[in-house]
Design an enzyme around this catalytic site. Structure first.
Site, mmCIF file in Angstrom:
data_model
loop_
_atom_site.group_PDB
_atom_site.id
_atom_site.type_symbol
_atom_site.label_atom_id
_atom_site.label_comp_id
_atom_site.label_asym_id
_atom_site.label_seq_id
_atom_site.Cartn_x
_atom_site.Cartn_y
_atom_site.Cartn_z
ATOM 1 N N GLY A 113 -1.076 -3.672 4.514
ATOM 2 C CA GLY A 113 -0.043 -2.527 4.243
ATOM 3 C C GLY A 113 0.499 -1.584 5.101
ATOM 4 O O GLY A 113 -0.211 -1.518 6.206
ATOM 5 N N THR B 88 -4.202 1.379 9.737
ATOM 6 C CA THR B 88 -4.532 1.515 8.306
ATOM 7 C C THR B 88 -4.484 3.040 8.040
ATOM 8 O O THR B 88 -5.135 3.822 8.511
ATOM 9 C CB THR B 88 -5.626 0.955 8.037
ATOM 10 O OG1 THR B 88 -6.145 1.303 6.651
ATOM 11 C CG2 THR B 88 -7.079 1.352 8.868
ATOM 12 N N ASP C 251 -5.821 4.213 5.605
ATOM 13 C CA ASP C 251 -7.136 4.142 5.034
ATOM 14 C C ASP C 251 -8.282 4.933 6.065
ATOM 15 O O ASP C 251 -9.243 5.367 5.780
ATOM 16 C CB ASP C 251 -7.503 3.127 4.512
ATOM 17 C CG ASP C 251 -6.802 2.814 3.085
ATOM 18 O OD1 ASP C 251 -6.138 3.502 2.472
ATOM 19 O OD2 ASP C 251 -6.810 1.305 2.714
ATOM 20 N N MET D 128 -4.273 7.603 -2.179
ATOM 21 C CA MET D 128 -4.617 6.536 -1.875
ATOM 22 C C MET D 128 -5.799 6.365 -1.212
ATOM 23 O O MET D 128 -6.671 7.442 -0.673
ATOM 24 C CB MET D 128 -3.727 5.809 -0.905
ATOM 25 C CG MET D 128 -2.372 5.084 -1.930
ATOM 26 S SD MET D 128 -1.382 4.410 -0.694
ATOM 27 C CE MET D 128 -0.322 3.387 -1.563
ATOM 28 N N GLY D 129 -6.593 5.241 -1.191
ATOM 29 C CA GLY D 129 -8.083 5.017 -0.817
ATOM 30 C C GLY D 129 -9.022 4.324 -1.949
ATOM 31 O O GLY D 129 -9.672 5.113 -2.420
ATOM 32 N N ARG D 130 -9.029 3.060 -1.758
ATOM 33 C CA ARG D 130 -9.997 2.492 -2.669
ATOM 34 C C ARG D 130 -11.430 2.599 -2.240
ATOM 35 O O ARG D 130 -12.309 3.065 -3.362
ATOM 36 C CB ARG D 130 -9.792 1.111 -2.689
ATOM 37 C CG ARG D 130 -8.459 0.624 -3.426
ATOM 38 C CD ARG D 130 -8.767 0.253 -5.029
ATOM 39 N NE ARG D 130 -8.018 0.800 -5.970
ATOM 40 C CZ ARG D 130 -7.968 0.390 -7.283
ATOM 41 N NH1 ARG D 130 -8.664 -0.525 -7.688
ATOM 42 N NH2 ARG D 130 -7.063 1.087 -8.008
ATOM 43 N N LEU E 226 4.606 6.545 -1.313
ATOM 44 C CA LEU E 226 5.388 7.645 -0.540
ATOM 45 C C LEU E 226 4.666 8.049 0.671
ATOM 46 O O LEU E 226 5.022 8.375 1.787
ATOM 47 C CB LEU E 226 5.784 8.883 -1.346
ATOM 48 C CG LEU E 226 6.759 8.529 -2.369
ATOM 49 C CD1 LEU E 226 6.768 9.655 -3.386
ATOM 50 C CD2 LEU E 226 8.236 8.288 -2.134
ATOM 51 N N GLN E 227 3.059 8.157 0.512
ATOM 52 C CA GLN E 227 2.241 8.713 1.462
ATOM 53 C C GLN E 227 1.957 7.679 2.386
ATOM 54 O O GLN E 227 1.755 8.077 3.662
ATOM 55 C CB GLN E 227 0.765 8.851 0.867
ATOM 56 C CG GLN E 227 0.066 7.722 0.199
ATOM 57 C CD GLN E 227 -0.841 8.124 -0.661
ATOM 58 O OE1 GLN E 227 -1.959 8.655 -0.453
ATOM 59 N NE2 GLN E 227 -0.824 7.803 -2.071
ATOM 60 N N ARG E 228 2.204 6.238 2.141
ATOM 61 C CA ARG E 228 2.077 5.406 3.557
ATOM 62 C C ARG E 228 3.539 4.946 4.242
ATOM 63 O O ARG E 228 3.494 4.557 5.470
ATOM 64 C CB ARG E 228 1.564 3.965 2.924
ATOM 65 C CG ARG E 228 2.437 3.154 2.623
ATOM 66 C CD ARG E 228 1.809 1.872 1.897
ATOM 67 N NE ARG E 228 2.683 1.044 1.578
ATOM 68 C CZ ARG E 228 2.436 -0.327 0.885
ATOM 69 N NH1 ARG E 228 1.218 -0.411 0.660
ATOM 70 N NH2 ARG E 228 3.197 -1.136 0.324
#
Lengths: 413, 413
Positions: free
Chosen positions: B16, B144, B146, B190-192, B299-301
């Site tokens: 990503g 990342t 993340d 986000m953040g799985r 949008l955050q990435r």
């Protein structure tokens, strides 16, 4: 009659907030504090309800530097309301109460900042005061990201939201082309009845590429041509970026976001989760592509970090001008913008419009600024919107994050 | 053995995209173009698949100024991929092909920018080249949003996403307090598997107020305490702002976003439209309050307009350092950051980590940085994240919108 009117003023904010409504507030408050005729400057807590409830802030007790920070503070700092005031001919209770409060504090100036409903409130208050023989000058200051007020070239708040949308769509556009797998992206943008905000997505062309398809509420939405358009572009490019207004609706007036799609399309149930999700589901079914739905949500109305400096300046000027005009005797008017291209470049002239022509009317995107097929906008739209997003704001930061105004909000006893 | 190795290099981007992955790309490309040992600088179109498909760009033909604009261009400019390379012990087809391409272009340096999967790819390629006796230095560059790579204090991309999240939540926070009616807002971040991004929402405290409740995937989610927490805060304040990670899950591992909520809660059907919508529905049912769900989505990435300059600088340095280390003989390593607080303020030291310890591992938020109740983060988290969002970027604008890099992307024949 002499134009000099000595007394207090009250200012209120109403309707949905914007990135620059507080810039207008600062324009009013600063000009009012500086005016010798104005004895006290009050801020109404939560708009007209603050007057009805006698909850007024004494703006004279605020620190000048904190007030100035309102230029870059999003949302309605004094609080907003969605209170719909009655028709005074049917029920004048609220107006009698307003008159009582105005008399109590010797309020002779009323400034109200909002959209069409707020201009309607202004208009009714203005007429009632006149009828009651209580001299009070009433001025409306326009505000709405929707940009749908008549009598003005554009509304404070629109340029900043447009800049936020164009920037975000440009970034999403970059993100869309990352993978070599096919992707369709649907971006849902605010605007129930007017497509000004959604049209601004086309400005992303300057950075990246415009959306391939843009649907505004000014044109009745039809699902079949929509599916055909998306499928065709996806086949050609392996990508498709779509911008849709939350207010798109079928010919019968049903919003697409809440519509049952006919069962022949394989959808017999009401879709949940917003328009972007609804359309994404339909497109996925028809193309088999990976589809992403993005809702810009209220981020687009409070995104002060991307506020257009043009918009901030104009919002401030609108507030200040309202005070200046009231001081010289104007009443029952809304501040409006006239675009002046006489010098060859964009400039704006402040004028006044009677509240009567503004109240409860809506300005839509002209049909000729939308393509005949109804799936994109024309260059006239770009020419209109582009000057409004110019200028980077000089916001103050603290530890890498915005330093918003901290008001004391001292209640008047 | 002499450390001097003459030959071409290839660089690829994977996974990503982030706001600063192109800053690392620029670090690699600039340093490689400037290195006399490196004969040609190639960019792989869509990561490792560009090597497999022999679609390489000749970076030497790019304009230097356009390359520099990559510092402020979001997304993966050379294209990304999600291709999972096989285990060479089971199927070495891809590796034979990579070796063939490396030999064809005399590629002696391979730089790969991505997350844990990409470090795994790096590691496998590195081992295979060694086994084949083909001298090629392989370096991984972390990336990342993340922030979940082990062996490094943090990952390039995280600081910018964190700044975007903190700023947006601060603006939403302002928007939340506008009306005098009760409102509950749920922001989905986000953040799985790791809660680094969601925790960053707490930084909004600097501008406005932190979310009242923060839920990370590190702690099993329980619906009853969640409803109790929200209801309690809503009762106290008439407002409640909640930040949730998209990856929150029940004790059995089911994601809340896809979970059936037990029918005793009145929900017998799978919710659609994302986690924020799901939780909003549940809260609305239990509180009767107006509830708004906001998904920060991609949008955050890609929010490069809010990229942290600290992050941009570090991303660039990481890319450059990878080249410098490879030139002096290093291979099979990933560039990593060591936080150095010895001067009393934040600084970062670049180090190398063996790819083996990075590949396929995940770094989570330490349990002790999360409150015992599992519904907020502690000040240790703030101390960790705050330095990473510092510094405003100096992006170049054109007509009020970001001027992204325009690369020629000349394919090597």
């Amino acid at each position: 009659m002499s134009n000099t009117l000595k007394g207090a003023c009250v200012f209120g904010q109403s309707g949905g907030p914007t990135a620059v409504i507080n810039a207008s507030a600062y324009g009013v408050i600063r000009a009012a504090l500086d005016a010798p005729e104005i004895t006290n400057v009050y801020g109404a807590a939560h708009g007209i309800t603050g007057i009805l409830n006698d909850t007024l802030y004494d703006m004279g007790q605020e620190d000048a530097k904190e007030l100035e920070l309102m230029l870059n503070t999003p949302s309605s700092e004094l609080g907003s309301c969605r209170y719909k005031i009655a028709d005074p001919d049917k029920d004048d209770t609220d107006y009698q109460r307003i008159l009582e409060i105005f008399k109590k504090y010797d309020i002779r100036y009323f400034f109200y900042n909002g959209g069409n409903d707020s201009m309607d409130t202004c208009n009714k208050v203005s007429r009632f005061m006149e009828k009651s023989g209580y001299e009070c000058r009433v001025m409306g200051i326009p505000k709405t990201i929707d940009n749908d007020l008549v009598g003005t070239d554009h509304c404070p708040g629109y340029g900043s939201a447009a800049k936020y949308i164009a920037t975000s769509v440009a970034e999403v556009c970059k993100d869309t082309y990352v993978y070599d797998v096919g992707t369709i992206t649907v971006v849902e943008i605010m605007g129930r009845h007017a497509g000004w905000l959604t049209g601004a997505s086309a400005l992303a062309a300057i950075s990246c590429a415009p959306p391939d398809l843009i649907y505004l509420p000014e044109v009745d939405f039809e699902i079949e041509p929509f599916i055909e358009d998306v499928s065709r572009i996806y086949k050609e490019k392996n990508k498709c970026l779509v911008a849709v207004s939350e207010g798109i609706h079928y010919a019968d007036g049903t919003y697409v976001s809440e519509a049952k799609v006919s069962s022949t399309d394989g959808f017999g149930h009401v879709q949940l989760g917003g328009l972007a999700a609804t359309l994404s589901g339909i497109i996925k079914l028809h193309t088999g592509s990976k589809v992403r739905g993005i809702e810009l949500s209220l981020l687009q109305r409070c995104g002060a970090h991307l506020a257009s400096q043009t918009d901030i300046d104009e919002a401030f000027r609108a507030g200040k001008y309202a005070v200046e005009c009231a001081l010289r005797g104007e009443t029952g008017k809304m501040v409006a913008f006239e675009r002046d291209m006489s010098s060859g470049s964009y400039a704006v002239k402040l004028v006044l419009q009677p509240l009567t022509i503004v109240a409860n009317a809506e300005k839509k995107v002209p049909r000729e600024w939308i393509t005949p097929e109804g799936n994109n906008i024309t260059s006239d739209f770009i020419d209109y919107a582009l000057p409004l997003i110019q200028g980077e704001n000089n916001r103050i930061l603290e530890s890498g994050l915005p330093r918003f105004a901290h008001l004391k909000k001292v209640l008047v006893k």
